[in-house]
Design an enzyme around this catalytic site. Structure first.
Site, PDB file in Angstrom:
ATOM      1  N   ASP B  36       0.810  -1.211   0.000  1.00 45.93           N
ATOM      2  CA  ASP B  36       0.000   0.000   0.000  1.00 45.93           C
ATOM      3  C   ASP B  36       0.849   1.271   0.000  1.00 45.93           C
ATOM      4  O   ASP B  36       0.336   2.363  -0.248  1.00 45.93           O
ATOM      5  CB  ASP B  36      -0.946   0.000   1.208  1.00 45.93           C
ATOM      6  CG  ASP B  36      -1.997  -1.107   1.102  1.00 45.93           C
ATOM      7  OD1 ASP B  36      -1.871  -1.944   0.191  1.00 45.93           O
ATOM      8  OD2 ASP B  36      -2.924  -1.137   1.929  1.00 45.93           O
ATOM      9  N   ASP B 286     -14.815  33.538 -35.947  1.00 47.64           N
ATOM     10  CA  ASP B 286     -14.055  32.304 -36.094  1.00 47.64           C
ATOM     11  C   ASP B 286     -14.695  31.143 -35.333  1.00 47.64           C
ATOM     12  O   ASP B 286     -14.546  29.985 -35.696  1.00 47.64           O
ATOM     13  CB  ASP B 286     -12.639  32.562 -35.576  1.00 47.64           C
ATOM     14  CG  ASP B 286     -11.743  31.379 -35.804  1.00 47.64           C
ATOM     15  OD1 ASP B 286     -11.443  31.116 -36.979  1.00 47.64           O
ATOM     16  OD2 ASP B 286     -11.379  30.710 -34.830  1.00 47.64           O
ATOM     17  N   GLY B 421     -11.991  26.242 -37.919  1.00 50.86           N
ATOM     18  CA  GLY B 421     -13.119  26.484 -38.812  1.00 50.86           C
ATOM     19  C   GLY B 421     -12.841  26.255 -40.286  1.00 50.86           C
ATOM     20  O   GLY B 421     -13.467  25.417 -40.933  1.00 50.86           O
ATOM     21  N   LEU B 422     -11.886  26.992 -40.845  1.00 55.99           N
ATOM     22  CA  LEU B 422     -11.659  26.892 -42.284  1.00 55.99           C
ATOM     23  C   LEU B 422     -11.093  25.536 -42.653  1.00 55.99           C
ATOM     24  O   LEU B 422     -11.390  24.997 -43.706  1.00 55.99           O
ATOM     25  CB  LEU B 422     -10.710  27.998 -42.738  1.00 55.99           C
ATOM     26  CG  LEU B 422     -11.410  29.329 -42.986  1.00 55.99           C
ATOM     27  CD1 LEU B 422     -10.411  30.353 -43.466  1.00 55.99           C
ATOM     28  CD2 LEU B 422     -12.546  29.170 -43.993  1.00 55.99           C
TER      29      LEU B 422
HETATM   30  S1  SF4 Z   1      -2.037  -7.080  -2.418  1.00 47.93           S
HETATM   31 FE1  SF4 Z   1      -3.394  -5.334  -2.487  1.00 47.93          FE
HETATM   32  S2  SF4 Z   1      -3.818  -4.891  -0.344  1.00 47.93           S
HETATM   33 FE2  SF4 Z   1      -1.991  -6.203  -0.385  1.00 47.93          FE
HETATM   34  S3  SF4 Z   1      -0.284  -4.823  -0.392  1.00 47.93           S
HETATM   35 FE3  SF4 Z   1      -0.726  -5.281  -2.516  1.00 47.93          FE
HETATM   36  S4  SF4 Z   1      -2.124  -3.615  -3.114  1.00 47.93           S
HETATM   37 FE4  SF4 Z   1      -2.074  -3.629  -0.893  1.00 47.93          FE
END
Ligand code: SF4
Ligand code: SF4
Lengths: 413, 520
Positions: B36, B286, B421-422
């Site tokens: 994470d 324009d 446009g043109l």
């Molecule tokens: S598996 Fe998912 S929850 Fe586990 S560390 Fe990796 S991203 Fe995070």
């Protein structure tokens, strides 16, 4: 070498899911279905988003409240999703169910699910499973888990056949082709790679199989191969001119290739690599480098940078240390190189700031904050995604370390 | 379970990180596994912040699960407090830690740290990033500002004469879509009006700043997704009214100025007098070619609603589709869609958005980075109007979305991907020119490859492919003479026309009958 120690504290390493970013490009008919949370999906998207937005062969089955509350049967839900997925992607021949922290904590049995789904969809699709969860695997260990899931399914080699060589660890296709040519010149023609480019080209293994690791993070895969009676060839990893040479030499010795033939097969490549490294040696010799623990490539890289480019290693952080697989590397490191196993991010940052290295190898989260302190960095993830192994890539590898330093000399404002 | 290829929002704890990272003097201890920690790179790589987010992850492993993950959390919290010396500590769990139920709030309180500890309960399996940011901001505001709250129902004392009106500016976070630049633009408006800014939060605010939120006369809510719950609470607690129109676009900016001026009791004229180039450009001859271009709009609620309004009222486009992934503000988006005579698409399923774009065949897509990819595959011009963010959404130059300068930026950003446009006319007249043919992109966008014909990667079949209608070869040839950016629409309209009249095969006649029928 010496001076190794163990630390425990906050880690700043990706989990094994990240391996999917390169594995899904490598095995072209495989799909990776993560069974996890929104965090897992977001990790994949953030780490890979820019690189592979085009056509990912991975997705996440996001577990939600209904699954947790038992309102929905998680297995039935998974079956539904796999069906939906395979209907949309008829080109898929191999499906990995990839476990995550949440799927493991709630004890969702993905190996049973894989078995069930494999029966249901065979022979069109094979379903395997492994865990890339952050509670079990760091960054490159995801590849280890994936490859070791493949091993029990590999076809058995014919006992009558002569010995074959298996190269283990995902490599760029171009690197594989170069290696195959060198082995052929040495007279080793029965060479196969794990993972293969297609799931239909799985290598056969048996007691006659000798395997050579191309990546330093494959402990479980090695164990699974040994269980199938394959035997490991001890070698350093194929990084740099000398590292690559020693790697080929180990195979040559195992297959009884005579010294003359080995020389003829490798000499041109080795000379080219040494010549090309010369330029970078001038730039890098004496420069001080610090490794944060990340990809497990830290030790072989440090060996290459010290031995072939004359860099000074201040500290090698590594998520974990596999002494058997690293034996050749550790002996080749300069004496008293500090190796710290298992990270403690804040303490490592303290030491890094204090040492003021010329170059730091670290993960994406740390790079810019260190640059802002005036410390040049190299993202370790780039070293995993770039072809760096073998003779022809030795200079490319050196260039990756030289570039941040050269850049600093160019910028005046 | 939900099959997800790409997500519009991260998990709620990433929202909490956006608040912590925006502020000063806050630290967030997050019970989470090592993977994470990827979230750090959102801030250091995508937003390119020169410092790490103030977050400590416990990074527990499988081997800790049988043992003492609670002790691990407490050690991490204590160490974080000692090392970073924050004024307030946020504590919470990511999705995995939520399952192991360690109660970070209780564990942190037991440490008896001498600072406020704010526990976050973010329901990772139900909620998402923006909700997490809103909840975190609300919890922090409550924790810090409560001590100064007057007894319930106390009306605000009137401002003494001669004292300038003061407001708080609420909503900008780290990892926001142009939040930092918007803040500059909004402060400039407030300056012109002579309104003082008491506190800006969460961006650049400290917990001590939050403690004085109650002092201001009113609140300005820039991003309702993030600041509405906090502003509602402040309204109830301190009797502070709030300005809730985000000043995105000319009309909304004027309304915003009027509202602020009313609450502050000042004359709006000096702020309204600012000249707008976008207004004149849109009226210049324009821009005639922009008239009635069909646009598809998708994003967070704030930006999608604003974009639809700008598209219709300030550029003369036709809003063909409007949607948002912000379920929390679905009602507002539906109301906005109704004003454009369409039905809103409320979804966080990227495949559904892709299917709707393919079906509507708009001439311009205003969306997020995901819609940019969808549009690229379908060969439709696109401009990005909302998060989720990409490194490109942090331009080096000043480019707000809010205020009069924001309207100028929006004019440029949206018009740039379109044929001028043109050029559009020339293309129609000389469509067989070998360089200047209709598969070429607008020439000012460089020699990009021809727009991809629905590639094999498109997961959802385009409706055209799903139920192909028989076309006579001559009619197909005639259709091919129509420039690509309207060809999809022409095909769709002709087929609808033919189907309604039970024409068995589309001929050149049918094509022109349909053209006459649908011509606007
Ligand atoms: S598996 Fe998912 S929850 Fe586990 S560390 Fe990796 S991203 Fe995070
Ligand atoms: S290059 Fe671009 S701006 Fe110039 S005439 Fe062509 S379309 Fe217009």
């Amino acid at each position: 070498m010496s001076g190794s120690g163990v630390e425990r504290g906050q880690r700043a390493v990706f989990c094994g899911l990240t391996g999917i970013i390169w594995l899904h490009r490598k095995i072209q008919d495989a799909f990776f279905l993560i069974v996890g949370s929104r965090t897992c999906a977001h990790l994949m998207q953030s780490a890979a988003g820019v690189m592979v937005f085009a056509e990912p062969r991975f997705a996440t089955a996001i577990i939600d409240e209904r699954d947790l509350a038992g309102l929905a049967d998680a297995n039935a839900e998974l079956d539904r999703i796999v069906k939906q997925l395979l209907a949309r992607r008829p080109d898929i021949k191999l499906l990995f169910l990839v476990g995550s922290c949440p799927s493991e904590v709630i004890k969702l049995d993905l190996s049973r699910a894989a078995h069930r789904l494999s029966t249901q969809f065979s022979p069109a699709v094979r379903v395997l499973n492994y865990s890339g969860s952050g509670i079990e695997t760091t960054f490159t260990q995801g590849e280890d888990a994936c490859l070791s899931a493949l091993v029990p399914d590999l076809p058995a080699a014919d006992r009558e056949q002569p010995a074959n060589l298996l190269i283990v660890g995902a490599l760029a296709d171009v690197v594989e082709d170069q290696m195959r040519a060198v082995f052929a010149a040495m007279g080793i023609s029965r060479v196969q790679f794990l993972p293969p480019r297609r799931s239909t080209q799985m290598p056969a293994i048996g007691p006659g199989t000798r395997y050579l690791l191309a990546q330093p993070f494959l402990a479980d895969t090695a164990r699974a191969l040994e269980e199938r009676s394959a035997r490991r060839i001890d070698a350093p990893f194929p990084l740099g001119a000398d590292g690559t040479s020693a790697w080929f030499k180990a195979a040559a010795d195992a297959f009884g290739v005579d010294a003359g033939r080995f020389e003829r097969a490798t000499d041109a490549g080795r000379q080219r690599a040494r010549g090309a490294l010369g330029r970078y040696r001038e730039l890098l010799a004496g420069k001080r480098i610090f490794f944060f623990p990340d990809s497990q490539l830290e030790i072989p890289l440090a060996r290459f940078l010290a031995a072939e480019l004359g860099m000074q290693i201040l500290e090698i952080g590594t998520p974990y240390l596999h002494r058997a697989h690293m034996a050749c590397e550790l002996t080749a490191l300069p004496a008293a190189t500090p190796i710290v196993e298992g990270p403690h991010l804040d303490k490592q940052l303290d030491r890094c700031r204090e040492l003021k290295p010329d170059l730091v190898v670290c993960g994406l989260g740390l790079a810019n904050p260190l640059e802002a302190l005036g410390i040049a960095t190299k993202w370790s993830i780039e070293l995993v995604f770039t072809p760096i192994q073998g003779f022809e890539q030795a200079a490319d590898l050196a260039e990756l370390f030289a570039r941040p330093l050269v850049r600093r000399t160019r910028l005046v404002a | 379970m939900q099959l997800t290829v790409w997500t519009y929002e991260g998990p709620p704890h990433v929202g909490a990180m956006r608040i912590a990272t925006a502020m000063r003097g806050v630290h967030y201890v997050l019970h989470a596994p090592q993977g994470d920690t990827y979230a750090d790179l959102l801030f250091t790589m995508i937003e390119r912040l020169p410092r790490r987010p103030p977050v400590t992850y416990t990074t527990f492993q499988a081997r800790d699960l049988g043992g003492d993950t609670a002790g691990l959390f407490q050690r991490a919290a204590r160490e974080a407090y000692e090392r970073f010396q924050p004024q307030a500590l946020l504590v919470g769990a990511s999705c995995t830690a939520e399952l192991i139920q360690d109660d970070p709030g209780g564990l942190a309180r037991a440490l008896e740290l001498p600072i406020p500890v704010v526990p976050l309960d973010l329901s990772s399996y139900q909620k998402k990033e923006n909700w997490g940011a809103a909840e975190t901001f609300y919890r922090l505001v409550r924790a810090m500002a409560s001590p100064a709250a007057p007894p319930r129902g106390t009306p605000r004392p009137a401002r003494a004469p001669g004292i300038k009106a003061r407001c708080n500016v609420l909503g900008p976070t780290a990892l926001g879509f142009r939040h930092r630049d918007d803040l500059v633009a909004v402060r400039e408006i407030l300056d012109r009006l002579g309104v003082e800014v008491a506190v800006t939060a969460p961006l650049d605010a400290s917990p001590a700043d939050l403690a004085r939120l109650g002092d201001a006369d009113f609140n300005v809510v820039l991003y309702p997704e993030i600041a509405r719950p906090a502003a509602d609470w402040l309204g109830r607690t301190f009797d502070q009214p709030a300005v809730v129109t985000p000043p995105i676009g000319l009309g909304a900016t004027r309304e915003f100025i009027a509202e602020v001026a009313r609450l502050a009791g000042v004359d709006p004229a000096p702020a309204l007098a600012a000249a707008s180039r976008a207004a004149w450009y849109s009226r210049s001859v324009d821009s005639n070619y922009l008239t009635g271009k069909r646009v598809f709009v998708f994003g967070d609620a704030t930006h999608a609603i604003a974009a639809a309004r700008i598209a219709a009222d300030e550029l003369g486009f036709t809003v063909a589709g409007l949607g948002s992934y912000t379920r929390e503000l679905a009602r507002e988006v539906r109301d906005a869609a109704a004003r454009h005579g369409i039905e809103a698409l409320i979804t966080d399923d990227y495949l559904q958005v892709e299917a709707q774009i393919a079906e509507l065949q708009p001439e311009l897509v205003l969306g997020t980075q995901m819609e940019r990819h969808i549009a690229k595959r379908l060969g439709i011009p696109c401009a990005v109007i909302s998060a989720p963010v990409h490194v490109q959404d942090y331009p080096a130059r000043y480019s707000p979305q809010m205020g009069f300068e924001g309207a100028n930026v929006i004019f440029d950003t949206w018009v740039h991907p379109l044929m001028m446009g043109l050029e559009e006319h020339l293309l129609t007249m000389f469509r067989d020119d070998f360089e200047f043919h209709d598969d070429a992109p607008p020439s000012h966008l460089g020699p990009a490859p021809a727009p991809a014909t629905a590639s094999k990667s498109t997961p959802a079949p385009t409706p055209a492919a799903a139920d192909a209608f028989p076309w006579h070869a001559d009619a197909e040839k005639e259709l091919a003479k129509i420039p690509f950016f309207v060809r999809g629409k022409a095909r769709r309209n002709t087929e609808r026309f033919a189907r309604e009249r039970s024409v068995p095969v589309i001929t050149v006649e049918t094509l022109y009958d349909a053209k006459a029928h649908f011509s606007r």
